[in-house]
Design a protein around this motif. Structure first.
Motif, PDB file in Angstrom:
ATOM      1  N   THR A  73       0.722  -1.450  -0.215  1.00 17.90           N
ATOM      2  CA  THR A  73       0.060   0.257   0.017  1.00 17.90           C
ATOM      3  C   THR A  73       0.916   1.276   0.030  1.00 17.90           C
ATOM      4  OG1 THR A  73       0.006   0.005   2.425  1.00 17.90           O
ATOM      5  CG2 THR A  73      -1.922  -1.310   1.314  1.00 17.90           C
ATOM      6  N   TRP A  74       0.528   2.128  -0.212  1.00 18.22           N
ATOM      7  CA  TRP A  74       1.163   3.656  -0.059  1.00 18.22           C
ATOM      8  C   TRP A  74       0.395   4.476   0.879  1.00 18.22           C
ATOM      9  CZ3 TRP A  74       5.423   4.662  -2.768  1.00 18.22           C
ATOM     10  CH2 TRP A  74       5.977   5.963  -2.931  1.00 18.22           C
ATOM     11  N   GLU A  75       1.204   4.691   2.128  1.00 17.81           N
ATOM     12  CA  GLU A  75       0.838   5.191   3.165  1.00 17.81           C
ATOM     13  C   GLU A  75       1.717   6.411   3.583  1.00 17.81           C
ATOM     14  OE1 GLU A  75      -0.288   2.679   6.424  1.00 17.81           O
ATOM     15  OE2 GLU A  75      -0.627   1.078   4.802  1.00 17.81           O
ATOM     16  N   GLY A  76       1.251   7.646   3.852  1.00 18.58           N
ATOM     17  CA  GLY A  76       2.214   8.784   4.396  1.00 18.58           C
ATOM     18  C   GLY A  76       3.311   9.149   3.432  1.00 18.58           C
ATOM     19  N   GLY A  77       3.317   8.845   2.441  1.00 13.67           N
ATOM     20  CA  GLY A  77       4.259   9.112   1.257  1.00 13.67           C
ATOM     21  C   GLY A  77       5.374   7.871   1.279  1.00 13.67           C
ATOM     22  N   MET A  78       4.856   6.794   1.482  1.00 12.92           N
ATOM     23  CA  MET A  78       6.115   5.524   1.789  1.00 12.92           C
ATOM     24  C   MET A  78       5.260   4.257   1.249  1.00 12.92           C
ATOM     25  SD  MET A  78       7.816   6.132   5.318  1.00 12.92           S
ATOM     26  CE  MET A  78       6.425   6.711   6.286  1.00 12.92           C
ATOM     27  N   PHE A  79       5.878   3.478   0.807  1.00 15.98           N
ATOM     28  CA  PHE A  79       5.835   1.984   0.220  1.00 15.98           C
ATOM     29  C   PHE A  79       5.869   1.424   1.253  1.00 15.98           C
ATOM     30  CE2 PHE A  79       7.584  -1.942  -1.317  1.00 15.98           C
ATOM     31  CZ  PHE A  79       6.812  -2.278  -2.181  1.00 15.98           C
ATOM     32  N   CYS A  80       4.490   0.785   1.572  1.00 13.05           N
ATOM     33  CA  CYS A  80       4.355  -0.246   2.982  1.00 13.05           C
ATOM     34  C   CYS A  80       4.241  -1.629   2.303  1.00 13.05           C
ATOM     35  CB  CYS A  80       3.357   0.241   3.800  1.00 13.05           C
ATOM     36  SG  CYS A  80       3.736   1.825   4.488  1.00 13.05           S
ATOM     37  N   ARG A  81       4.996  -2.791   2.772  1.00 13.98           N
ATOM     38  CA  ARG A  81       4.925  -4.003   2.277  1.00 13.98           C
ATOM     39  C   ARG A  81       4.789  -5.097   3.260  1.00 13.98           C
ATOM     40  NH1 ARG A  81       8.806  -6.071   4.258  1.00 13.98           N
ATOM     41  NH2 ARG A  81      10.766  -5.514   3.637  1.00 13.98           N
ATOM     42  N   THR A  82       4.335  -6.094   2.736  1.00 13.66           N
ATOM     43  CA  THR A  82       4.537  -7.432   3.561  1.00 13.66           C
ATOM     44  C   THR A  82       5.169  -8.223   2.360  1.00 13.66           C
ATOM     45  OG1 THR A  82       2.578  -8.259   2.979  1.00 13.66           O
ATOM     46  CG2 THR A  82       2.866  -7.316   5.058  1.00 13.66           C
ATOM     47  N   LEU A  83       6.062  -9.342   2.813  1.00 10.97           N
ATOM     48  CA  LEU A  83       6.570 -10.212   1.671  1.00 10.97           C
ATOM     49  C   LEU A  83       6.481 -11.598   2.364  1.00 10.97           C
ATOM     50  CD1 LEU A  83       9.891  -8.510   0.251  1.00 10.97           C
ATOM     51  CD2 LEU A  83       7.576  -8.756  -0.891  1.00 10.97           C
ATOM     52  N   ASP A  84       6.475 -12.603   1.486  1.00  9.10           N
ATOM     53  CA  ASP A  84       6.768 -14.135   1.764  1.00  9.10           C
ATOM     54  C   ASP A  84       7.509 -14.733   0.620  1.00  9.10           C
ATOM     55  OD1 ASP A  84       6.578 -16.994   2.160  1.00  9.10           O
ATOM     56  OD2 ASP A  84       4.435 -16.920   2.097  1.00  9.10           O
ATOM     57  N   ALA A  85       8.722 -15.027   1.128  1.00 17.77           N
ATOM     58  CA  ALA A  85       9.805 -15.586   0.314  1.00 17.77           C
ATOM     59  C   ALA A  85      10.223 -17.149   0.662  1.00 17.77           C
ATOM     60  CB  ALA A  85      11.053 -14.679   0.057  1.00 17.77           C
ATOM     61  N   GLY A  86       9.324 -18.121   0.116  1.00 20.33           N
ATOM     62  CA  GLY A  86       9.764 -19.367   0.799  1.00 20.33           C
ATOM     63  C   GLY A  86       9.314 -19.659   1.987  1.00 20.33           C
ATOM     64  N   ASP A  87      10.551 -20.066   3.076  1.00 22.60           N
ATOM     65  CA  ASP A  87      10.327 -20.152   4.336  1.00 22.60           C
ATOM     66  C   ASP A  87      10.517 -18.923   5.402  1.00 22.60           C
ATOM     67  OD1 ASP A  87      13.026 -19.773   3.850  1.00 22.60           O
ATOM     68  OD2 ASP A  87      13.505 -21.499   5.114  1.00 22.60           O
ATOM     69  N   ARG A  88      10.592 -17.809   4.499  1.00 21.22           N
ATOM     70  CA  ARG A  88      10.906 -16.646   5.178  1.00 21.22           C
ATOM     71  C   ARG A  88       9.585 -15.415   5.147  1.00 21.22           C
ATOM     72  NH1 ARG A  88      15.621 -13.282   6.839  1.00 21.22           N
ATOM     73  NH2 ARG A  88      14.446 -11.393   7.958  1.00 21.22           N
TER      74      ARG A  88
END
Length: 121
Positions: A73-88
Motif C-alpha cells: 500500500t502507499w501510506e504517508g508518502g511511503m511504500f508499505c509492504r509485506t513479503l513471503d519468500a519461501g520459508d521467510r
C-alpha cells in the motif's frame, strides 16, 4: 540437506535485500501515482532477486530460486509492504522510496533502516 539449504537461503536473501551501492542523484518519491508510473509493467531486479509491483497491491517474483509474494500500500508518502519468500516472512514495513534514473531505492523502517537498490527494467 534441504533444511540446511533453506536455513542458509533466508539469511542470504535478507542480506541481498539489504545491501546497497551509492546512488548519484536520488529523488524521493512521495506520491503513489509517481511510484506507480515508475514500476507499472516493469521488473525490479538485483542480485538474484526479480520482483514485480502491481497496481492492484500485489508483489510477485523470485528470489534465489524461490517464489516471492506479497502485498503493498502507499501510506504517508511511503511504500508499505509485506513479503513471503519461501520459508521467510518479511513483516509489514513502510519504506522511503527514491529513484535515480533506472534505479530505485527502498529505505526500510521509514527511512532509518536497511537499504535495497533495484534496477528498473
Amino acid at each position: 540437506m534441504p533444511l540446511r539449504i533453506a536455513s542458509f537461503s533466508a539469511p542470504l536473501l535478507a542480506s541481498l535485500l539489504a545491501a546497497a551501492p551509492a546512488f548519484a542523484d536520488l529523488a524521493r518519491i512521495t506520491d503513489r501515482a509517481a511510484f506507480a508510473g515508475l514500476v507499472q509493467g516493469r521488473e525490479l531486479s538485483r542480485l538474484g532477486v526479480s520482483l514485480r509491483v502491481a497496481l492492484d497491491g500485489s508483489i510477485t517474483g523470485r528470489a534465489l530460486g524461490r517464489d516471492v509474494t506479497g502485498t503493498w500500500t502507499w501510506e504517508g508518502g511511503m511504500f508499505c509492504r509485506t513479503l513471503d519468500a519461501g520459508d521467510r516472512l518479511f513483516a509489514r514495513n513502510c519504506q522511503v522510496v527514491s529513484v535515480d534514473g533506472n534505479s530505485i531505492r527502498f529505505h526500510a523502517d521509514q527511512g532509518t533502516g536497511d537499504i535495497a537498490d533495484f534496477r528498473i527494467r
